[in-house]
Design a protein around this motif. Structure first.
Motif, PDB file in Angstrom:
ATOM      1  N   ASP A 136      58.822  70.160  -5.038  1.00 21.89           N
ATOM      2  CA  ASP A 136      59.530  71.361  -4.566  1.00 21.89           C
ATOM      3  C   ASP A 136      58.652  72.613  -4.580  1.00 21.89           C
ATOM      4  OD1 ASP A 136      59.444  71.732  -7.304  1.00 21.89           O
ATOM      5  OD2 ASP A 136      61.569  72.148  -7.530  1.00 21.89           O
ATOM      6  N   MET A 137      57.474  72.515  -5.191  1.00 22.87           N
ATOM      7  CA  MET A 137      56.573  73.654  -5.263  1.00 22.87           C
ATOM      8  C   MET A 137      55.143  73.167  -5.079  1.00 22.87           C
ATOM      9  SD  MET A 137      54.294  75.209  -7.366  1.00 22.87           S
ATOM     10  CE  MET A 137      53.736  76.770  -7.908  1.00 22.87           C
ATOM     11  N   ILE A 138      54.374  73.918  -4.325  1.00 26.01           N
ATOM     12  CA  ILE A 138      52.982  73.578  -4.051  1.00 26.01           C
ATOM     13  C   ILE A 138      52.101  74.726  -4.538  1.00 26.01           C
ATOM     14  CG2 ILE A 138      51.288  73.106  -2.223  1.00 26.01           C
ATOM     15  CD1 ILE A 138      53.413  70.999  -2.134  1.00 26.01           C
ATOM     16  N   HIS A 139      51.039  74.389  -5.261  1.00 24.88           N
ATOM     17  CA  HIS A 139      50.025  75.390  -5.586  1.00 24.88           C
ATOM     18  C   HIS A 139      48.785  75.021  -4.795  1.00 24.88           C
ATOM     19  CE1 HIS A 139      46.701  77.295  -7.869  1.00 24.88           C
ATOM     20  NE2 HIS A 139      47.534  78.312  -7.716  1.00 24.88           N
ATOM     21  N   ILE A 140      48.398  75.880  -3.886  1.00 21.49           N
ATOM     22  CA  ILE A 140      47.267  75.621  -3.000  1.00 21.49           C
ATOM     23  C   ILE A 140      45.995  76.185  -3.624  1.00 21.49           C
ATOM     24  CG2 ILE A 140      46.286  76.073  -0.721  1.00 21.49           C
ATOM     25  CD1 ILE A 140      49.263  76.130   0.269  1.00 21.49           C
ATOM     26  N   ASN A 141      45.064  75.287  -3.861  1.00 22.78           N
ATOM     27  CA  ASN A 141      43.791  75.645  -4.464  1.00 22.78           C
ATOM     28  C   ASN A 141      42.686  74.901  -3.715  1.00 22.78           C
ATOM     29  OD1 ASN A 141      41.957  76.718  -6.226  1.00 22.78           O
ATOM     30  ND2 ASN A 141      42.421  75.323  -7.888  1.00 22.78           N
ATOM     31  N   SER A 142      42.763  74.974  -2.415  1.00 28.47           N
ATOM     32  CA  SER A 142      41.838  74.266  -1.531  1.00 28.47           C
ATOM     33  C   SER A 142      40.759  75.227  -1.029  1.00 28.47           C
ATOM     34  CB  SER A 142      42.630  73.692  -0.348  1.00 28.47           C
ATOM     35  OG  SER A 142      43.303  74.736   0.333  1.00 28.47           O
ATOM     36  N   PRO A 143      39.810  74.742  -0.235  1.00 30.24           N
ATOM     37  CA  PRO A 143      38.841  75.665   0.365  1.00 30.24           C
ATOM     38  C   PRO A 143      39.551  76.765   1.168  1.00 30.24           C
ATOM     39  CG  PRO A 143      38.078  73.419   0.618  1.00 30.24           C
ATOM     40  CD  PRO A 143      39.491  73.340   0.094  1.00 30.24           C
ATOM     41  N   PRO A 165      39.335  78.255   4.065  1.00 26.85           N
ATOM     42  CA  PRO A 165      39.812  78.082   5.443  1.00 26.85           C
ATOM     43  C   PRO A 165      41.111  77.270   5.562  1.00 26.85           C
ATOM     44  CG  PRO A 165      37.457  77.713   5.346  1.00 26.85           C
ATOM     45  CD  PRO A 165      37.948  77.814   3.919  1.00 26.85           C
ATOM     46  N   ASP A 166      41.467  76.523   4.512  1.00 26.77           N
ATOM     47  CA  ASP A 166      42.696  75.721   4.544  1.00 26.77           C
ATOM     48  C   ASP A 166      43.917  76.452   3.996  1.00 26.77           C
ATOM     49  OD1 ASP A 166      41.326  73.535   5.626  1.00 26.77           O
ATOM     50  OD2 ASP A 166      40.781  72.788   3.641  1.00 26.77           O
ATOM     51  N   GLY A 176      45.628  79.180   4.813  1.00 23.23           N
ATOM     52  CA  GLY A 176      46.650  79.625   5.760  1.00 23.23           C
ATOM     53  C   GLY A 176      47.493  78.493   6.298  1.00 23.23           C
ATOM     54  N   TRP A 177      46.855  77.499   6.903  1.00 21.04           N
ATOM     55  CA  TRP A 177      47.642  76.421   7.522  1.00 21.04           C
ATOM     56  C   TRP A 177      48.401  75.612   6.482  1.00 21.04           C
ATOM     57  CZ3 TRP A 177      47.422  71.250   6.687  1.00 21.04           C
ATOM     58  CH2 TRP A 177      46.253  70.692   6.148  1.00 21.04           C
ATOM     59  N   GLN A 178      47.820  75.449   5.282  1.00 21.19           N
ATOM     60  CA  GLN A 178      48.542  74.698   4.257  1.00 21.19           C
ATOM     61  C   GLN A 178      49.744  75.488   3.740  1.00 21.19           C
ATOM     62  OE1 GLN A 178      45.439  73.608   1.444  1.00 21.19           O
ATOM     63  NE2 GLN A 178      45.104  71.665   2.484  1.00 21.19           N
ATOM     64  N   SER A 179      49.599  76.787   3.564  1.00 20.49           N
ATOM     65  CA  SER A 179      50.736  77.616   3.143  1.00 20.49           C
ATOM     66  C   SER A 179      51.845  77.562   4.184  1.00 20.49           C
ATOM     67  CB  SER A 179      50.294  79.064   2.928  1.00 20.49           C
ATOM     68  OG  SER A 179      49.407  79.172   1.848  1.00 20.49           O
ATOM     69  N   ILE A 180      51.475  77.701   5.440  1.00 19.17           N
ATOM     70  CA  ILE A 180      52.453  77.668   6.535  1.00 19.17           C
ATOM     71  C   ILE A 180      53.163  76.327   6.585  1.00 19.17           C
ATOM     72  CG2 ILE A 180      52.664  77.685   9.062  1.00 19.17           C
ATOM     73  CD1 ILE A 180      50.367  79.867   8.972  1.00 19.17           C
ATOM     74  N   ALA A 181      52.409  75.242   6.519  1.00 17.03           N
ATOM     75  CA  ALA A 181      53.007  73.901   6.579  1.00 17.03           C
ATOM     76  C   ALA A 181      53.948  73.661   5.399  1.00 17.03           C
ATOM     77  CB  ALA A 181      51.910  72.839   6.613  1.00 17.03           C
ATOM     78  N   ALA A 182      53.536  74.077   4.196  1.00 15.80           N
ATOM     79  CA  ALA A 182      54.379  73.871   3.020  1.00 15.80           C
ATOM     80  C   ALA A 182      55.656  74.703   3.092  1.00 15.80           C
ATOM     81  CB  ALA A 182      53.592  74.192   1.749  1.00 15.80           C
ATOM     82  N   LEU A 183      55.555  75.950   3.547  1.00 13.30           N
ATOM     83  CA  LEU A 183      56.754  76.778   3.706  1.00 13.30           C
ATOM     84  C   LEU A 183      57.697  76.180   4.736  1.00 13.30           C
ATOM     85  CD1 LEU A 183      55.058  80.271   3.548  1.00 13.30           C
ATOM     86  CD2 LEU A 183      56.812  79.436   1.952  1.00 13.30           C
ATOM     87  N   MET A 235      45.313  84.335   0.887  1.00 16.36           N
ATOM     88  CA  MET A 235      46.346  83.416   1.351  1.00 16.36           C
ATOM     89  C   MET A 235      46.060  82.900   2.753  1.00 16.36           C
ATOM     90  SD  MET A 235      49.765  85.585   2.167  1.00 16.36           S
ATOM     91  CE  MET A 235      49.808  86.951   3.293  1.00 16.36           C
ATOM     92  N   ALA A 236      45.204  83.577   3.503  1.00 20.95           N
ATOM     93  CA  ALA A 236      44.842  83.150   4.861  1.00 20.95           C
ATOM     94  C   ALA A 236      43.573  83.885   5.267  1.00 20.95           C
ATOM     95  CB  ALA A 236      45.976  83.451   5.831  1.00 20.95           C
ATOM     96  N   THR A 237      43.037  83.491   6.410  1.00 23.22           N
ATOM     97  CA  THR A 237      41.800  84.123   6.875  1.00 23.22           C
ATOM     98  C   THR A 237      41.976  84.908   8.164  1.00 23.22           C
ATOM     99  OG1 THR A 237      41.139  82.089   7.997  1.00 23.22           O
ATOM    100  CG2 THR A 237      40.312  82.414   5.754  1.00 23.22           C
ATOM    101  N   THR A 238      43.195  84.930   8.694  1.00 23.99           N
ATOM    102  CA  THR A 238      43.457  85.741   9.886  1.00 23.99           C
ATOM    103  C   THR A 238      44.711  86.574   9.673  1.00 23.99           C
ATOM    104  OG1 THR A 238      44.888  84.144  11.036  1.00 23.99           O
ATOM    105  CG2 THR A 238      42.497  83.930  11.390  1.00 23.99           C
ATOM    106  N   ILE A 239      44.776  87.674  10.377  1.00 19.72           N
ATOM    107  CA  ILE A 239      45.966  88.528  10.304  1.00 19.72           C
ATOM    108  C   ILE A 239      47.181  87.771  10.821  1.00 19.72           C
ATOM    109  CG2 ILE A 239      47.050  90.615  11.263  1.00 19.72           C
ATOM    110  CD1 ILE A 239      44.227  91.906  11.125  1.00 19.72           C
ATOM    111  N   GLU A 240      46.991  86.961  11.860  1.00 18.36           N
ATOM    112  CA  GLU A 240      48.098  86.205  12.433  1.00 18.36           C
ATOM    113  C   GLU A 240      48.691  85.239  11.410  1.00 18.36           C
ATOM    114  OE1 GLU A 240      45.076  86.585  13.931  1.00 18.36           O
ATOM    115  OE2 GLU A 240      45.724  88.009  15.456  1.00 18.36           O
TER     116      GLU A 240
END
Length: 86
Positions: free
Chosen positions: A38-45, A47-48, A50-57, A69-74
């Motif tokens: 039910d909870m993810i802690h992202i501690n990856s490289p 560049p990952d 942003g997409w991992q946070s988005i996918a998990a949410l 938390m991400a590398t782009t404003i988008e």
């Protein structure tokens, strides 16, 4: 902690064995499909983050992420909007 995810099976098994973690994933997308997680802690490289946070949410998980938390404003805007929605 009920699960870990690591790209390297060898490293994942080393960590899992050291801490007695039975659920192990080498595929992040499989991890977020697990209903017991039910909870993810992202501690990856970085560049990952942003997409991992988005996918998990989008998978309905609570998300913590190391900085940044991400590398782009988008991606940052999408993450903020998803947090508001979820």
């Amino acid at each position: 902690m009920i699960a870990i995810c690591q790209r390297s099976k060898e490293k994942m098994d080393e960590i899992g064995d050291a801490f007695g973690i039975e659920k192990r994933f080498t595929d992040f997308m499989e991890l977020i499909k697990d209903p017991d997680v039910d909870m993810i802690h992202i501690n990856s490289p970085i560049p990952d983050h942003g997409w991992q946070s988005i996918a998990a949410l989008k998978a309905g998980k609570h998300v913590c992420c190391t900085v940044p938390m991400a590398t782009t404003i988008e991606e940052c805007k999408e993450i903020v909007e998803l947090v508001k929605k979820t």
